[in-house]
Design an enzyme around this catalytic site. Sequence first.
Site, PDB file in Angstrom:
ATOM      1  N   HIS A  94      27.722   7.548  35.218  1.00  0.00           N
ATOM      2  CA  HIS A  94      28.470   8.586  34.593  1.00  0.00           C
ATOM      3  C   HIS A  94      28.396   8.484  33.080  1.00  0.00           C
ATOM      4  O   HIS A  94      27.705   7.593  32.359  1.00  0.00           O
ATOM      5  CB  HIS A  94      29.837   8.782  35.263  1.00  0.00           C
ATOM      6  CG  HIS A  94      30.046   8.608  36.732  1.00  0.00           C
ATOM      7  ND1 HIS A  94      29.402   9.810  37.409  1.00  0.00           N
ATOM      8  CD2 HIS A  94      30.404   7.714  37.617  1.00  0.00           C
ATOM      9  CE1 HIS A  94      29.760   9.413  38.548  1.00  0.00           C
ATOM     10  NE2 HIS A  94      30.239   8.224  38.775  1.00  0.00           N
ATOM     11  N   GLU A 131      35.920   5.563  34.796  1.00  0.00           N
ATOM     12  CA  GLU A 131      34.738   4.775  35.463  1.00  0.00           C
ATOM     13  C   GLU A 131      33.867   4.480  34.320  1.00  0.00           C
ATOM     14  O   GLU A 131      33.244   3.499  34.328  1.00  0.00           O
ATOM     15  CB  GLU A 131      34.564   5.540  36.657  1.00  0.00           C
ATOM     16  CG  GLU A 131      33.147   4.807  37.266  1.00  0.00           C
ATOM     17  CD  GLU A 131      32.617   5.596  38.350  1.00  0.00           C
ATOM     18  OE1 GLU A 131      31.742   5.003  39.081  1.00  0.00           O
ATOM     19  OE2 GLU A 131      33.165   6.431  38.724  1.00  0.00           O
ATOM     20  N   HIS A 186      28.862   1.245  39.253  1.00  0.00           N
ATOM     21  CA  HIS A 186      29.886   2.057  39.582  1.00  0.00           C
ATOM     22  C   HIS A 186      31.405   1.436  39.873  1.00  0.00           C
ATOM     23  O   HIS A 186      31.388   0.052  40.343  1.00  0.00           O
ATOM     24  CB  HIS A 186      29.612   3.171  40.710  1.00  0.00           C
ATOM     25  CG  HIS A 186      28.400   3.988  40.209  1.00  0.00           C
ATOM     26  ND1 HIS A 186      28.722   5.154  39.495  1.00  0.00           N
ATOM     27  CD2 HIS A 186      27.014   3.924  40.429  1.00  0.00           C
ATOM     28  CE1 HIS A 186      27.570   5.971  39.468  1.00  0.00           C
ATOM     29  NE2 HIS A 186      26.603   5.164  39.953  1.00  0.00           N
ATOM     30  N   GLU A 267      29.588  -0.536  43.895  1.00  0.00           N
ATOM     31  CA  GLU A 267      31.150  -0.092  43.490  1.00  0.00           C
ATOM     32  C   GLU A 267      31.809  -1.328  43.406  1.00  0.00           C
ATOM     33  O   GLU A 267      32.267  -2.127  44.215  1.00  0.00           O
ATOM     34  CB  GLU A 267      31.480   0.631  44.634  1.00  0.00           C
ATOM     35  CG  GLU A 267      30.580   2.109  45.059  1.00  0.00           C
ATOM     36  CD  GLU A 267      31.104   3.164  44.131  1.00  0.00           C
ATOM     37  OE1 GLU A 267      31.769   3.135  43.211  1.00  0.00           O
ATOM     38  OE2 GLU A 267      30.264   4.153  44.264  1.00  0.00           O
TER      39      GLU A 267
END
Length: 305
Positions: A94, A131, A186, A267
């Site tokens: 992101h 994030e 992430h 993650e």
Amino acid sequence: MFSNESHGGTRSRSLAVTAVVVVAALAGGWFVYDAHRGTDAGSADGRGPGAAPAAGRTTPAAVAHGDASATPGTASATPRRELTGRTVVLDPGHNLGNATHTAEIGKLVDIGTNRKACDTTGTATNAGYPEATYTLDVAHRAKALLEARGAKVVLTYDGDRPYGPCVDERARTGNAAHADAALSIHADGAPADKFGFHVIAPKSLHKGAADTRAVAAPSLRLATTLRSHFHTVTGEPLANYLGGKGLTVRDDLGGLNLTTVPKVFIECGNMRNAHDAAEMTDPAWRQKAAEGIADGLTAFLEGKR
């Protein structure tokens, strides 16, 4: 990472963690590790919002000498150069600017199996820690560690663009670099009672622009190696969801579908869980996350587990 490019009692200390402590001592920095965690009886699994950490969950809580966020990377008495000649691509998930460029990141791109949005905003802790901030910070820390070991490290972006890049461009960056390994970093945005980390590997497929048949097997090996080292270094448990094995194989993520090099997603924890959020907002823990990532990538590139 709650987005279209994502998911969904004491342990013995390992030799790897002991080595970190010894090296830190030699470098003039000492780390103190918290070996016990409490349990919150107010939630079924002891890990609800605001809960104390679960019993039996031990995380190396590094209390670094000085500000850990100021100097990513760790000092070493003996420089390591085992990754000389290797190329690693790190993909920080992101971009903080995505939130103000919703039209641009909402445009559909081809991911082989179908078309999906260019990117999303990513998730955040309940207190608002994004994030995108977490992923770029950990990428910088991991980059410093890998470069100290001789690797050439390429970032898909470095906070140097207003939004994106799109998921297909992120994959192309790794491909164009002929990376020996690529990793998308992430954090999850799962329900608050879920905790732990997991790794995502690409499914073997051949459809449209996607052809992962040659890289699916090495990517799975990268995933299991990274899972082992990240768990060892950080003490973070395997996610208590998605089957509880800390590993999934998917065919709906453009960043994996379009790769032609060994690549996985990690993650690192669930930002909506109080304990995981406390870890990910701690600079000392982010350094441990970067060390787990660097050690996992190094082991994979050396043909180890």
